[in-house]
Enzyme design. Structure first.
Site, PDB file in Angstrom:
ATOM      1  N   ASN A  95      46.954  42.491  43.254  1.00 55.91           N
ATOM      2  CA  ASN A  95      47.332  41.197  43.814  1.00 55.91           C
ATOM      3  C   ASN A  95      46.557  40.916  45.090  1.00 55.91           C
ATOM      4  O   ASN A  95      46.255  41.821  45.869  1.00 55.91           O
ATOM      5  CB  ASN A  95      48.836  41.155  44.099  1.00 55.91           C
ATOM      6  CG  ASN A  95      49.633  41.221  42.817  1.00 55.91           C
ATOM      7  OD1 ASN A  95      49.084  41.016  41.741  1.00 55.91           O
ATOM      8  ND2 ASN A  95      50.912  41.508  42.922  1.00 55.91           N
ATOM      9  N   HIS A 112      41.356  44.066  44.543  1.00 56.24           N
ATOM     10  CA  HIS A 112      40.711  42.787  44.205  1.00 56.24           C
ATOM     11  C   HIS A 112      40.598  41.841  45.407  1.00 56.24           C
ATOM     12  O   HIS A 112      40.357  40.652  45.233  1.00 56.24           O
ATOM     13  CB  HIS A 112      41.478  42.090  43.069  1.00 56.24           C
ATOM     14  CG  HIS A 112      41.338  42.790  41.755  1.00 56.24           C
ATOM     15  ND1 HIS A 112      42.154  42.565  40.680  1.00 56.24           N
ATOM     16  CD2 HIS A 112      40.462  43.736  41.345  1.00 56.24           C
ATOM     17  CE1 HIS A 112      41.791  43.341  39.671  1.00 56.24           C
ATOM     18  NE2 HIS A 112      40.768  44.066  40.048  1.00 56.24           N
ATOM     19  N   CYS A 120      31.545  36.464  55.231  1.00 58.88           N
ATOM     20  CA  CYS A 120      30.276  35.746  55.111  1.00 58.88           C
ATOM     21  C   CYS A 120      29.573  36.209  53.845  1.00 58.88           C
ATOM     22  O   CYS A 120      29.638  37.393  53.493  1.00 58.88           O
ATOM     23  CB  CYS A 120      29.409  36.040  56.329  1.00 58.88           C
ATOM     24  SG  CYS A 120      27.821  35.180  56.286  1.00 58.88           S
ATOM     25  N   GLY A 180      54.140  45.306  36.298  1.00 57.44           N
ATOM     26  CA  GLY A 180      53.794  43.889  36.163  1.00 57.44           C
ATOM     27  C   GLY A 180      52.323  43.602  36.018  1.00 57.44           C
ATOM     28  O   GLY A 180      51.802  42.675  36.644  1.00 57.44           O
ATOM     29  N   GLU A 207      57.089  42.743  29.525  1.00 58.00           N
ATOM     30  CA  GLU A 207      56.717  42.991  28.125  1.00 58.00           C
ATOM     31  C   GLU A 207      55.722  44.135  28.076  1.00 58.00           C
ATOM     32  O   GLU A 207      55.122  44.479  29.096  1.00 58.00           O
ATOM     33  CB  GLU A 207      56.112  41.729  27.505  1.00 58.00           C
ATOM     34  CG  GLU A 207      54.874  41.277  28.235  1.00 58.00           C
ATOM     35  CD  GLU A 207      54.507  39.815  27.985  1.00 58.00           C
ATOM     36  OE1 GLU A 207      55.030  39.215  27.043  1.00 58.00           O
ATOM     37  OE2 GLU A 207      53.663  39.310  28.738  1.00 58.00           O
ATOM     38  N   ALA A 223      60.520  43.182  37.397  1.00 57.98           N
ATOM     39  CA  ALA A 223      60.245  44.223  38.397  1.00 57.98           C
ATOM     40  C   ALA A 223      61.327  44.280  39.468  1.00 57.98           C
ATOM     41  O   ALA A 223      61.757  45.362  39.877  1.00 57.98           O
ATOM     42  CB  ALA A 223      58.878  43.972  39.036  1.00 57.98           C
TER      43      ALA A 223
HETATM   44  P1  NAD Z   1      48.565  39.230  34.340  1.00 59.51           P
HETATM   45  O1  NAD Z   1      48.949  37.816  34.657  1.00 59.51           O
HETATM   46  O2  NAD Z   1      47.478  39.459  33.366  1.00 59.51           O
HETATM   47  O3  NAD Z   1      49.856  39.981  33.807  1.00 59.51           O
HETATM   48  C1  NAD Z   1      51.100  39.856  34.451  1.00 59.51           C
HETATM   49  C2  NAD Z   1      52.061  40.790  33.770  1.00 59.51           C
HETATM   50  O4  NAD Z   1      53.277  40.748  34.507  1.00 59.51           O
HETATM   51  C3  NAD Z   1      52.379  40.420  32.314  1.00 59.51           C
HETATM   52  O5  NAD Z   1      52.264  41.558  31.530  1.00 59.51           O
HETATM   53  C4  NAD Z   1      53.841  39.926  32.382  1.00 59.51           C
HETATM   54  O6  NAD Z   1      54.586  40.319  31.235  1.00 59.51           O
HETATM   55  C5  NAD Z   1      54.358  40.670  33.592  1.00 59.51           C
HETATM   56  N1  NAD Z   1      55.440  39.977  34.297  1.00 59.51           N
HETATM   57  C6  NAD Z   1      55.665  38.656  34.462  1.00 59.51           C
HETATM   58  N2  NAD Z   1      56.751  38.442  35.228  1.00 59.51           N
HETATM   59  C7  NAD Z   1      57.222  39.676  35.554  1.00 59.51           C
HETATM   60  C8  NAD Z   1      58.312  40.139  36.338  1.00 59.51           C
HETATM   61  N3  NAD Z   1      59.159  39.293  36.956  1.00 59.51           N
HETATM   62  N4  NAD Z   1      58.494  41.473  36.467  1.00 59.51           N
HETATM   63  C9  NAD Z   1      57.647  42.358  35.863  1.00 59.51           C
HETATM   64  N5  NAD Z   1      56.614  41.977  35.092  1.00 59.51           N
HETATM   65  C10 NAD Z   1      56.391  40.646  34.962  1.00 59.51           C
HETATM   66  O7  NAD Z   1      48.278  39.949  35.725  1.00 59.51           O
HETATM   67  P2  NAD Z   1      47.385  41.217  36.129  1.00 59.51           P
HETATM   68  O8  NAD Z   1      47.455  42.234  35.048  1.00 59.51           O
HETATM   69  O9  NAD Z   1      47.788  41.571  37.504  1.00 59.51           O
HETATM   70  O10 NAD Z   1      45.870  40.699  36.137  1.00 59.51           O
HETATM   71  C11 NAD Z   1      45.588  39.417  36.617  1.00 59.51           C
HETATM   72  C12 NAD Z   1      44.472  39.292  37.635  1.00 59.51           C
HETATM   73  O11 NAD Z   1      44.722  38.076  38.333  1.00 59.51           O
HETATM   74  C13 NAD Z   1      44.424  40.355  38.700  1.00 59.51           C
HETATM   75  O12 NAD Z   1      43.092  40.674  38.874  1.00 59.51           O
HETATM   76  C14 NAD Z   1      44.950  39.700  39.994  1.00 59.51           C
HETATM   77  O13 NAD Z   1      44.079  39.947  41.073  1.00 59.51           O
HETATM   78  C15 NAD Z   1      44.916  38.231  39.733  1.00 59.51           C
HETATM   79  N6  NAD Z   1      46.176  37.544  40.136  1.00 59.51           N
HETATM   80  C16 NAD Z   1      46.811  37.864  41.323  1.00 59.51           C
HETATM   81  C17 NAD Z   1      47.986  37.209  41.686  1.00 59.51           C
HETATM   82  C18 NAD Z   1      48.659  37.562  42.998  1.00 59.51           C
HETATM   83  O14 NAD Z   1      47.977  38.000  43.923  1.00 59.51           O
HETATM   84  N7  NAD Z   1      49.977  37.413  43.127  1.00 59.51           N
HETATM   85  C19 NAD Z   1      48.553  36.249  40.844  1.00 59.51           C
HETATM   86  C20 NAD Z   1      47.862  35.930  39.656  1.00 59.51           C
HETATM   87  C21 NAD Z   1      46.682  36.595  39.308  1.00 59.51           C
END
Ligand code: NAD
Length: 233
Positions: A95, A112, A120, A180, A207, A223
């Site tokens: 995240n 990430h 810069c 998550g 899931e 979570a």
């Molecule tokens: P993803 O969106 O691919 O997957 C999210 C996962 O979280 C899914 O499997 C879903 O089932 C699960 N999920 C949804 N709600 C949940 C909950 N309340 N509790 C537990 N699980 C839950 O995300 P990813 O695998 O982290 O990859 C996405 C990419 O996008 C990463 O590289 C990340 O840097 C970026 N991203 C970051 C943020 C953030 O910083 N908050 C948000 C969106 C995307």
């Protein structure tokens, strides 16, 4: 409760699902932030060269969404657990928000990058705290060296941050817990397979992830509800 021994070393990998209950949409969720954008047009070095304004429009929107968000019980459990386990807990997040830090986690590795930092694109100036939103048609920011100021984010096609430290911690851990994350984005998607056979591998999320076969235990649920039952920190 997850049974832990006093010598266990925990590696947590968190993904967008951890922040979903705080109101930050996940990557692939129905309210996904990315729905209105093509990833390759907003989150790649090529996109930056081609249309930096569109890139800043996307990250400004993400800054606006994340700015009012507050940590949820999942973030707080991890922060409390770190207080107890100290360096026996390694927290690596995909995240880019700062909710782990807001909850009190002191040693978060943002593989990430960080949404509220910029750097810069030309010189080696250290990434700096930046909450600005660059609303068009405002001038795009430039550094003293003349280079463009870009989000401190690892884009598709770029090398994630701190991989040496991350793989050292993976090699030392006895319990790996992913929370998550859909198990699609590499290299994080392969961490569980990297430690499997030597460490317990636990998944917590709504899931089954795409890499479910790399986990020895799967706890399905939100979570913020499941983590407090697994770790009463
Ligand atoms: P993803 O969106 O691919 O997957 C999210 C996962 O979280 C899914 O499997 C879903 O089932 C699960 N999920 C949804 N709600 C949940 C909950 N309340 N509790 C537990 N699980 C839950 O995300 P990813 O695998 O982290 O990859 C996405 C990419 O996008 C990463 O590289 C990340 O840097 C970026 N991203 C970051 C943020 C953030 O910083 N908050 C948000 C969106 C995307």
């Amino acid at each position: 409760m997850l049974a832990l021994s006093p010598t266990d070393r925990l590696f947590f990998l968190t993904g967008a699902g951890v922040s979903a209950e705080s109101g930050i949409p996940t990557f692939r969720g129905v309210n996904g932030l990315w729905r209105n954008y093509r990833i390759e047009e907003v989150a790649s070095p090529h996109a930056w060269r081609r249309d930096p304004r569109l890139v800043w429009e996307f990250y400004s929107m993400r800054r606006r969404v994340a700015a009012p968000a507050k940590p949820n019980p999942a973030h707080f459990v991890l922060a409390k657990l770190e207080q107890k386990l100290q360096d026996r807990l390694f927290l690596c997040t995909q995240n880019v928000d700062d909710l782990h830090e807001q909850a009190g986690s002191m040693r978060v590795v943002h593989m990430h990058g960080e949404l509220f930092k910029s750097r810069c694109d030309r010189c080696t100036r250290t990434p700096f705290h930046d909450t600005t939103t660059y609303d068009l048609p405002a001038e795009l920011p430039r550094g003293d060296c003349g280079g463009r100021i870009r989000p401190h984010i690892c884009w598709f096609g770029e090398m994630p941050f701190e991989l040496d430290r991350i793989f050292r911690a993976l090699d030392e851990c006895t319990v790996f817990i992913a929370v998550g994350t859909s198990g699609v984005v590499e290299p994080a998607a392969s961490f569980a397979a990297h430690v499997r056979g030597r460490a317990r591998t636990v998944y917590v999320g709504e899931e089954e992830p795409a890499n479910v076969s790399a986990f020895t235990e799967c706890h399905l649920g939100r979570a913020g509800e499941v983590l407090p039952t697994l770790f009463c920190a």
